[in-house]
Design a protein around this motif. Structure first.
Motif, PDB file in Angstrom:
ATOM      1  N   PRO A 184       0.709  -1.218   0.028  1.00 59.81           N
ATOM      2  CA  PRO A 184      -0.061  -0.028  -0.155  1.00 59.81           C
ATOM      3  C   PRO A 184       0.821   1.275   0.072  1.00 59.81           C
ATOM      4  O   PRO A 184       2.065   1.160   0.475  1.00 59.81           O
ATOM      5  CB  PRO A 184      -0.727  -0.155   1.348  1.00 59.81           C
ATOM      6  N   ARG A 185       0.424   2.364  -0.757  1.00 59.85           N
ATOM      7  CA  ARG A 185       1.214   3.551  -0.937  1.00 59.85           C
ATOM      8  C   ARG A 185       1.140   4.225   0.249  1.00 59.85           C
ATOM      9  O   ARG A 185       0.052   4.488   1.070  1.00 59.85           O
ATOM     10  CB  ARG A 185       0.623   4.286  -2.127  1.00 59.85           C
ATOM     11  N   GLU A 186       2.241   4.776   0.893  1.00 57.92           N
ATOM     12  CA  GLU A 186       2.361   5.628   2.082  1.00 57.92           C
ATOM     13  C   GLU A 186       2.137   7.174   1.562  1.00 57.92           C
ATOM     14  O   GLU A 186       3.203   7.549   1.008  1.00 57.92           O
ATOM     15  CB  GLU A 186       3.346   5.274   3.004  1.00 57.92           C
ATOM     16  N   SER A 187       1.347   7.849   2.092  1.00 54.71           N
ATOM     17  CA  SER A 187       1.137   9.134   1.540  1.00 54.71           C
ATOM     18  C   SER A 187       2.288   9.992   2.383  1.00 54.71           C
ATOM     19  O   SER A 187       2.288  10.018   3.715  1.00 54.71           O
ATOM     20  CB  SER A 187      -0.101   9.858   1.976  1.00 54.71           C
ATOM     21  N   ALA A 188       2.791  10.896   1.963  1.00 56.84           N
ATOM     22  CA  ALA A 188       3.664  11.928   2.520  1.00 56.84           C
ATOM     23  C   ALA A 188       3.035  12.877   3.570  1.00 56.84           C
ATOM     24  O   ALA A 188       3.528  12.976   4.551  1.00 56.84           O
ATOM     25  CB  ALA A 188       4.659  12.733   1.463  1.00 56.84           C
ATOM     26  N   LEU A 189       1.932  13.241   3.189  1.00 64.61           N
ATOM     27  CA  LEU A 189       0.907  14.162   3.919  1.00 64.61           C
ATOM     28  C   LEU A 189       0.533  13.205   5.367  1.00 64.61           C
ATOM     29  O   LEU A 189       0.444  13.848   6.375  1.00 64.61           O
ATOM     30  CB  LEU A 189      -0.301  14.449   3.241  1.00 64.61           C
ATOM     31  N   GLY A 190       0.159  11.882   5.004  1.00 59.73           N
ATOM     32  CA  GLY A 190       0.044  11.182   6.191  1.00 59.73           C
ATOM     33  C   GLY A 190       0.956  10.951   7.075  1.00 59.73           C
ATOM     34  O   GLY A 190       0.902  11.171   8.387  1.00 59.73           O
ATOM     35  N   SER A 191       2.173  10.888   6.648  1.00 62.35           N
ATOM     36  CA  SER A 191       3.321  10.794   7.434  1.00 62.35           C
ATOM     37  C   SER A 191       3.498  12.122   8.278  1.00 62.35           C
ATOM     38  O   SER A 191       3.879  12.081   9.375  1.00 62.35           O
ATOM     39  CB  SER A 191       4.511  10.736   6.807  1.00 62.35           C
TER      40      SER A 191
END
Length: 202
Positions: A184-191
């Motif tokens: 699953p792709r990790e969002s930079a915004l989520g981090s």
């Protein structure tokens, strides 16, 4: 056209490994291939290029694009077709892609990867460029306009045609995740949000 062992071959077909179960040259439509072969840039700048010298040509580029004017191919498109002919080793292509100081070389590598690599590799290699906001000049039939690497890469991942070339079918990312070919792709915004929450908790 040329004949070899009684088989008629289209002009410019590559005698290398198949890509997407076809001759790599057919990734570029025949009419556009013919325009590339007739272009002055191809005749003067692409003859005898290797993977190393193609890099030198690519860093000289000042815009991306497919065709312009009276359906003339851009140098960018000529070099993309030359890469298809050369089929450089993946290590070389990925070094091109890492060349942050040479944005048009990077754009060329991204285009080649989208045309020739398996879908999972396309996502893995191109998604990091969605965080690259360098400006690019794009030339088309209507002249020049400004774009950005992240917009260009997003088009490579979502559009059917880029730079006047029909792109191979690319499954949606979620499909490859379901097949366990991609994490699953990790969002930079989520981090960033997680980091802010940790700061608030502390």
């Amino acid at each position: 056209m040329e004949s070899e062992r009684g088989i008629t071959l289209e002009r410019g077909l590559v005698r290398g490994k198949e890509i997407h179960n076809q001759n790599p040259a057919r990734l570029i439509e025949k009419i556009i291939r013919e325009r590339i072969f007739e272009s002055l840039y191809w005749k003067e700048q692409c003859f005898g290029l290797t993977a190393a010298t193609l890099c030198d040509r690519a860093v000289e580029l000042t815009y991306i694009g497919g065709q312009y004017g009276q359906q003339r191919p851009t140098p960018f498109l000529c070099l993309a077709f030359k890469m298809i002919q050369l089929q450089p080793e993946p290590e070389i292509v990925e070094e091109y892609l890492k060349a942050e100081d040479f944005k048009y070389l990077r754009a060329l590598a991204a285009f080649y990867i989208r045309l020739t690599y398996p879908p999972a590799q396309v996502y893995k290699l191109l998604e990091p460029l969605l965080a690259d906001y360098h400006k690019l000049r794009l030339r088309n039939m209507n002249g020049f306009r400004l774009t950005y690497i992240d917009d260009y890469v997003d088009a490579l991942l979502t559009d059917e045609r880029v730079c006047d070339i029909a792109l191979p079918r690319l499954p949606k990312r979620i499909v490859l995740e379901d097949m366990e070919e991609l994490d699953p792709r990790e969002s930079a915004l989520g981090s960033e949000l997680e980091s802010e929450e940790d700061d608030e908790d502390s």
